[in-house]
Design an enzyme around this catalytic site. Structure first.
Site, PDB file in Angstrom:
ATOM      1  CD  GLU A 260      -1.789   3.425 -10.628  1.00 46.42           C
ATOM      2  OE1 GLU A 260      -1.369   2.978  -9.925  1.00 46.42           O
ATOM      3  OE2 GLU A 260      -0.511   4.930 -10.367  1.00 46.42           O
TER       4      GLU A 260
ATOM      5  CD  GLU B 175       0.705  10.172 -10.080  1.00 47.04           C
ATOM      6  OE1 GLU B 175       1.896   9.215  -9.332  1.00 47.04           O
ATOM      7  OE2 GLU B 175       0.000  10.190  -9.863  1.00 47.04           O
TER       8      GLU B 175
HETATM    9  O1  G3I Z   1      -6.216   6.291   5.987  1.00 44.20           O
HETATM   10  C1  G3I Z   1      -4.827   5.209   5.988  1.00 44.20           C
HETATM   11  C2  G3I Z   1      -5.555   6.202   7.575  1.00 44.20           C
HETATM   12  O2  G3I Z   1      -6.007   5.430   8.630  1.00 44.20           O
HETATM   13  C3  G3I Z   1      -4.197   4.705   8.453  1.00 44.20           C
HETATM   14  O3  G3I Z   1      -4.023   5.285  10.008  1.00 44.20           O
HETATM   15  C4  G3I Z   1      -2.516   4.959   7.818  1.00 44.20           C
HETATM   16  C5  G3I Z   1      -1.851   3.916   8.423  1.00 44.20           C
HETATM   17  O4  G3I Z   1      -0.332   3.563   7.308  1.00 44.20           O
HETATM   18  O5  G3I Z   1      -2.452   4.997   6.746  1.00 44.20           O
HETATM   19  C6  G3I Z   1      -4.099   5.139   5.748  1.00 44.20           C
HETATM   20  O6  G3I Z   1      -3.421   5.230   4.578  1.00 44.20           O
HETATM   21  C7  G3I Z   1      -2.706   4.909   3.905  1.00 44.20           C
HETATM   22  C8  G3I Z   1      -2.452   6.521   2.457  1.00 44.20           C
HETATM   23  O7  G3I Z   1      -1.363   6.448   1.760  1.00 44.20           O
HETATM   24  C9  G3I Z   1      -2.787   7.306   3.416  1.00 44.20           C
HETATM   25  O8  G3I Z   1      -2.188   8.263   4.061  1.00 44.20           O
HETATM   26  C10 G3I Z   1      -1.728   3.934   2.816  1.00 44.20           C
HETATM   27  O9  G3I Z   1      -1.946   3.079   4.335  1.00 44.20           O
HETATM   28  C11 G3I Z   1      -1.390   3.985   2.080  1.00 44.20           C
HETATM   29  O10 G3I Z   1      -0.541   2.933   1.163  1.00 44.20           O
HETATM   30  C12 G3I Z   1      -1.441   5.434   1.164  1.00 44.20           C
HETATM   31  O11 G3I Z   1      -0.347   5.727   0.807  1.00 44.20           O
HETATM   32  C13 G3I Z   1      -0.324   6.284  -1.051  1.00 44.20           C
HETATM   33  C14 G3I Z   1      -0.685   5.235  -2.202  1.00 44.20           C
HETATM   34  O12 G3I Z   1      -0.199   5.946  -3.413  1.00 44.20           O
HETATM   35  C15 G3I Z   1      -1.141   4.102  -1.968  1.00 44.20           C
HETATM   36  O13 G3I Z   1      -1.908   3.369  -3.481  1.00 44.20           O
HETATM   37  C16 G3I Z   1       0.900   7.515  -0.485  1.00 44.20           C
HETATM   38  O14 G3I Z   1       0.799   7.868   0.098  1.00 44.20           O
HETATM   39  C17 G3I Z   1       0.660   7.565  -1.999  1.00 44.20           C
HETATM   40  O15 G3I Z   1       1.880   8.501  -2.059  1.00 44.20           O
HETATM   41  C18 G3I Z   1       0.868   7.606  -2.959  1.00 44.20           C
HETATM   42  O16 G3I Z   1      -0.088   7.797  -4.382  1.00 44.20           O
HETATM   43  C19 G3I Z   1       0.340   6.895  -5.575  1.00 44.20           C
HETATM   44  C20 G3I Z   1      -0.454   8.074  -6.864  1.00 44.20           C
HETATM   45  O17 G3I Z   1      -1.382   7.816  -5.789  1.00 44.20           O
HETATM   46  C21 G3I Z   1      -0.962   7.359  -7.770  1.00 44.20           C
HETATM   47  N1  G3I Z   1       0.951   6.819  -8.640  1.00 44.20           N
HETATM   48  C22 G3I Z   1       1.477   6.156  -7.840  1.00 44.20           C
HETATM   49  C23 G3I Z   1       1.929   7.148  -6.773  1.00 44.20           C
HETATM   50  C24 G3I Z   1       2.556   6.409  -6.057  1.00 44.20           C
HETATM   51  O18 G3I Z   1       2.167   5.109  -4.884  1.00 44.20           O
END
Ligand code: G3I
Length: 477
Positions: free
Chosen positions: A159, A276
């Site tokens: 990205e 994805e």
């Molecule tokens: O790690 C913390 C954890 O410590 C905490 O307890 C928890 C509570 O909400 O949050 C955790 O972090 C989260 C993380 O996922 C791991 O679960 C973040 O809040 C959350 O924002 C994060 O979201 C991920 C997102 O990428 C972040 O950019 C999604 O799961 C994941 O599906 C998404 O994947 C991305 C690809 O990497 C790139 N392309 C887009 C795609 C969708 O956004």
């Protein structure tokens, strides 16, 4: 089970979909077995909840039965693997690699250089270019060497292009602190550590056209430059997070646009992967059975690109069940192929039926000049000497190297012909099955290899003739 009469397969499949009888003939055929027959990878992420044991047992049963490629939703990202400076954390990633090995799956690594999910400590160095270069290089060297030989392909850069105009994304610690050369450098460093890994640039909105104002148009120009300058890039990952057209009237993406990108990349000997995929509906709208069938049709249209374009080999969905999906954060819903109860949706059937009935074009053996299989890597891209750009910090500092293979192969009847040998009369020919297992090796003195003892099916052939090498898929009938 393959339908004797393909038309019957379509008719039965359509009837089943119409009757809402999902997955009625999938008992002995899976997406995975059919994908393997068609020589492609089909996969889904392992959701973050899987790593902490938070998912029901049938989630994993479905995952390993249906898919042959896997990627971690979050567990190989920068903040997960180097949460503190110089302290690496590989437990979750190792868990997935072990799962993949036990179940014969290919592993994608996601992602090395990305503006998001960067730990706070990195930002402390945002004004120190030399330090940031060291941080990124050290991260790549550690992570890639830890999983060397186990992670088959990496999203090296994720990205990096702006959403609004055809230019690099400025809101990125790497871009702000280093400049755009962080991108070229990341590819060079990754390749230096694991020359066998396939290296991708991964992004979203790439299905929105390839004109110069579109993201994919800008990317194409960069890929041309990378290839010309010998930057080791082997694939473009199209995330393909799209919305159903009935709930987003302004959505401008289409499978046709993505296919155009695949065709342009083929000219550069670069692959396209769908990495994805999800096709969501706007949150809050009622989703009817008809909507779900149309969604299945769109899943099928994107699959067709992977089946039909010789330089496309991977169809990866960003989740298994609608119950565990990041889409709600995007104000979308129901974008995956299993419902909240892990029951297959019409989209599942649509993919299954298409895989069952796909007939490769007749001239596929001759068309397949771009490496399709990735179990065995294209070594043409390995013979490159790249310079570390940290010292000069400019893309120009990277030596022009790219010596591309000129040899090629095709199958006619039961003979493999090697072309482009020129004065080199001898070629080493290695044949592998689609899982990468060696089938046989021989030395060809006259550019021909007898295949009469080889069973029908898809194989990967590697030709080595002096410094010229190629790897490509062939269909032996
Ligand atoms: O790690 C913390 C954890 O410590 C905490 O307890 C928890 C509570 O909400 O949050 C955790 O972090 C989260 C993380 O996922 C791991 O679960 C973040 O809040 C959350 O924002 C994060 O979201 C991920 C997102 O990428 C972040 O950019 C999604 O799961 C994941 O599906 C998404 O994947 C991305 C690809 O990497 C790139 N392309 C887009 C795609 C969708 O956004």
């Amino acid at each position: 089970m393959r339908f004797k009469n393909p038309i019957m397969g379509v008719v039965l499949g359509t009837a089943l979909l119409g009757a809402g009888i999902s997955n009625a003939f999938a008992a002995d055929e899976t997406l995975r077995s059919l994908a393997e027959k068609n020589g492609i990878y089909i996969g889904a992420i392992l959701n973050s909840q899987w790593f902490s044991g938070g998912l029901p047992a049938n989630y994993e049963q479905i995952h390993k039965a249906q898919f042959n490629i896997v990627v971690a939703e979050n567990e190989m990202k920068f903040d997960a693997t180097e949460p503190q400076e110089g302290r690496f954390s590989y437990g979750n990633g190792d868990k997935m690699v072990k799962y993949a090995q036990q179940n014969g799956m290919r592993v994608r690594g996601h992602a090395l250089a990305w503006h998001s999910q960067v730990p706070g400590w990195v930002n402390n160095y945002r004004n120190d270019k030399q330090k940031l270069l060291k941080v990124l290089k050290n991260h790549i060297q550690n992570v890639v060497s830890h999983w060397k030989g186990k992670v088959a392909e990496w999203d090296v850069v994720n990205e990096a292009i702006s959403n609004n105009e055809p230019m690099w994304r400025s809101q990125s610690v790497w871009y702000q602190g280093i400049g755009p050369e962080f991108i070229d450098s990341a590819f060079v460093w990754t390749h230096a550590v694991d020359p066998d890994a396939e290296l991708c640039y991964n992004d979203y909105n790439l299905e929105q056209g390839i004109n110069s104002k579109a993201k994919a148009g800008f990317l194409l120009e960069q890929v041309k430059r990378w290839v010309k300058n010998g930057i080791p890039i082997h694939c473009v990952g199209s995330q393909t997070h799209v919305e159903d057209t009935t709930t987003d009237k302004h959505f401008i993406g289409s499978p046709d646009s993505l296919r155009s990108l695949a065709k342009e990349l083929a000219k550069l000997n670069v692959k396209l992967k769908i990495t994805e995929l999800d096709i969501g509906f706007k949150s809050g709208v009622n989703v009817s059975k008809k909507d779900l069938e149309r969604q299945g049709e769109t899943f099928r249209q994107y699959l067709d690109i992977i089946l039909e374009e010789p330089n496309a080999d991977t169809y990866l969905i960003w989740g298994v069940s609608d119950k565990w999906s990041w889409l709600s954060g995007l104000n979308r819903q129901k974008g995956l192929i299993y419902d909240d109860n892990l029951k297959p949706k019409p989209a599942f059937d649509s993919i299954l039926v298409r895989l069952q009935n796909f007939e490769p074009p007749q001239d596929t053996t001759k068309k397949d000049t771009t490496a399709k299989d990735t179990t065995v890597k294209d070594t043409t891209k390995k013979d490159t000497t790249v310079k570390d750009t940290t010292k000069k910090d400019t893309t120009e500092a990277i030596a022009k190297i790219a010596s591309r293979a000129t040899v090629s192969a095709y199958v006619a009847g039961r003979t493999l012909f090697v072309t482009g040998l020129g004065l080199k009369t001898t070629a080493k020919v290695d044949l592998f099955d689609m899982q990468g297992r060696p089938v046989f090796s021989t030395q060809s003195e006259n550019g021909m290899v007898d295949l009469k003892n080889i069973s029908e099916g898809y194989y990967v052939v590697r030709i080595t003739a002096g410094s010229a090498k190629t790897v490509q898929r062939v269909n032996i009938k």
